[in-house]
Design an enzyme around this catalytic site. Structure first.
Site, short mmCIF file in Angstrom:
data_model
loop_
_atom_site.label_atom_id
_atom_site.label_comp_id
_atom_site.label_asym_id
_atom_site.label_seq_id
_atom_site.Cartn_x
_atom_site.Cartn_y
_atom_site.Cartn_z
N CYS A 196 2.30 4.40 10.11
CA CYS A 196 1.59 6.36 10.49
C CYS A 196 0.84 6.86 11.13
CB CYS A 196 -0.02 5.31 9.59
SG CYS A 196 0.08 3.81 8.86
N CYS A 248 -1.03 -4.92 10.46
CA CYS A 248 -0.29 -4.36 9.29
C CYS A 248 -1.16 -3.96 8.43
CB CYS A 248 1.15 -4.12 9.26
SG CYS A 248 1.63 -2.60 8.24
N TYR A 281 16.44 10.04 -14.88
CA TYR A 281 15.67 8.88 -14.05
C TYR A 281 15.36 7.88 -13.81
CZ TYR A 281 18.46 13.21 -12.47
OH TYR A 281 19.13 14.51 -11.42
N CYS A 316 8.57 13.83 -5.24
CA CYS A 316 8.72 12.92 -3.63
C CYS A 316 9.23 13.89 -2.66
CB CYS A 316 9.06 12.09 -3.48
SG CYS A 316 10.99 11.57 -4.06
#
Length: 470
Positions: A86, A179, A331, A428
């Site tokens: 992160c 986490c 896709y 993305c």
């Protein structure tokens, strides 16, 4: 006399100017070159120790902070700065969105070099933490040691770790205590696995010697509350395997699917492995607008379920369906978008190269009593041809959600040839998306753009574009 090493220099009081690619921030050195610095926030003023010099840039790390950025926040995770997961946890969320929005804009303008409408502002995620539905952790008997541990004279008798790979170090694992990416019982299950294994002498994987029992752990959760746990073993030790699995199933009865795989090949990918069901069923169910989707150990599914719903709503809105359209979903994966838009379309045709994904798509459509979706398997650039279109009809709308590399040029050529009224392009990777948009510019104009943040605290960003035929 040896050559003077000029690679490692310290630049004093450098202002961090921007957030760059891959979550690393950007500053300017006194000689005008760019400096890439991790774990800093635009607005910080720092001394930078460089460790790499290239023709056009330096790489370095901040060794002293003179001023802290107004956009800086305290990271909530104890592992921040070491883990590498992160990278933006020290930046306030509004500022994260600002840089993500700008990255998409810059890519479409600089790489695409096409006429663009005014961008709709990036859609932020309601959940800033605990948003992931899938996490993978690795076991290692040579965990990453902290500077304090290295400096200590004490002998460390346990170097076992269950957690994440240290960036750029394939054989070192950071032991993770908590986490902030996946909702509990994710942390509880992972910590119990490690504690039980240590208490019972179960061996952790040695990546250099290729030995040890425990290799990886994958946890999948769903908004329905269902949980999948998959443990990958390196050695085939039935007694110890069952000792661990029986303990976990008794301790966490809420586990819907408990699976394992014995994998003693060189890499730990499970996609070519035969996965064994130990308890429960071999899938979990995710739900969206009353539609149910089965997710197995190998399924691809957007890793932020809540935000995937928002992404699909934007996609459906951009498509502007009236109920009369033939839609192609390229896709298609497990057919999630295809089924999500199906009630507003006449017919939806989904195409995907992974046979197991298409098997899931068909099973999901049957489960959801959807009869206007058809799914086909094959390499997109081969299957998506004139014969296929003659068989299934001319599309009015194409929805495309390709992998990070973008669309193959043959697929783009075919879209241009059949020229549907609209193309909704979900991406993305806005850099490859921009390249593809430029290739389509002759016949299509971009009329809507909306980035979507699926991954708070990281630099990753999705983008949805509507193209309309000129």
């Amino acid at each position: 006399m040896g050559r003077k090493n000029t690679d490692k220099v310290v630049f004093h009081q450098i202002k961090v100017l921007d957030a760059g690619a891959k979550g690393v921030s950007v500053a300017k050195a006194p000689d005008g070159k760019v400096v890439f610095i991790p774990n800093v926030v635009p607005g910080d003023v720092v001394d930078v120790q460089t460790f790499k010099k290239r023709k056009a840039y330096y790489e370095g790390k901040a060794v002293k902070f003179h001023e802290l950025s107004e956009h800086r926040v305290d990271p909530i995770c104890d592992h921040f700065g070491t883990c590498g997961g992160c990278k933006w946890q020290n930046m306030n969320y509004d500022q994260q969105l600002f840089y993500k929005h700008n990255e998409v804009k810059n890519h479409l303008q600089r790489i695409g070099k096409i006429a663009l409408p005014e961008f709709e502002w990036i859609l932020g995620s309601e959940k800033k933490f605990f948003y992931r539905n899938k996490m993978e952790f690795s076991f290692s008997n040579s965990r990453w040691l902290t500077e304090a541990e290295i400096g200590s004279s004490e002998e460390l008798d346990n170097k076992n770790a269950l957690g994440f790979h240290i960036p750029k170090m394939w054989d070192k694992i950071l032991d993770i205590k908590k986490c902030h990416l996946q909702e509990d019982p994710s942390n509880a299950i992972r910590n119990e696995v490690r504690d039980f294994a240590n208490a019972n002498g179960l061996t952790f994987f040695n990546p250099r010697e290729h030995s040890g029992l425990l290799r990886t752990l994958m946890l999948r959760t769903a908004s329905t509350g269902e949980i999948m746990l998959l443990i990958q073993f390196f050695e085939d030790d039935k007694a110890n395997r069952e000792l661990l699995l029986d303990h976990l199933y008794a301790k966490f009865p809420q586990i819907t699917s408990l699976q394992y795989v014995v994998n003693n090949k060189a890499n730990d990918t499970i996609y070519d492995q035969d996965i064994q069901l130990y308890k429960g069923r071999n899938y979990i169910l995710e739900e969206m607008e009353g539609l149910k989707f089965s997710i197995n150990a190998k399924s691809f599914y957007q890793t932020n379920s809540d935000q995937a719903y928002e992404l699909y709503k934007i996609t459906r809105d951009f498509a502007g369906l009236t109920g009369n359209e033939t839609v192609y979903d390229l896709y298609t994966g497990t057919g999630t978008i295809a089924q999500f838009v199906s009630k507003k379309a006449k017919k939806v045709i989904g195409v995907e190269s992974v046979p197991d994904a298409i098997k899931d798509a068909k099973a999901n459509a049957e489960r959801n009593n959807i009869d206007n979706c058809e799914f086909f398997v094959g390499d997109m650039k081969v299957v998506f041809n004139d014969v296929f279109i003659a068989q299934h009809g001319q599309p009015d709308v194409i929805i495309t959600d390709p992998p990070r590399d973008g669309m193959h040029k043959d697929v783009i050529e075919q879209i241009m040839k059949i020229a549907p009224e609209k193309v909704v392009y979900v991406s993305c990777n806005s850099a490859t998306q921009a390249r593809d948009l430029a290739l389509m510019d002759e016949k299509y104009k971009v009329t809507r753009v909306r980035p979507v943040d699926m991954f708070p605290q990281t630099h990753h960003v999705e983008n949805v574009v509507l193209l309309e035929r000129r």
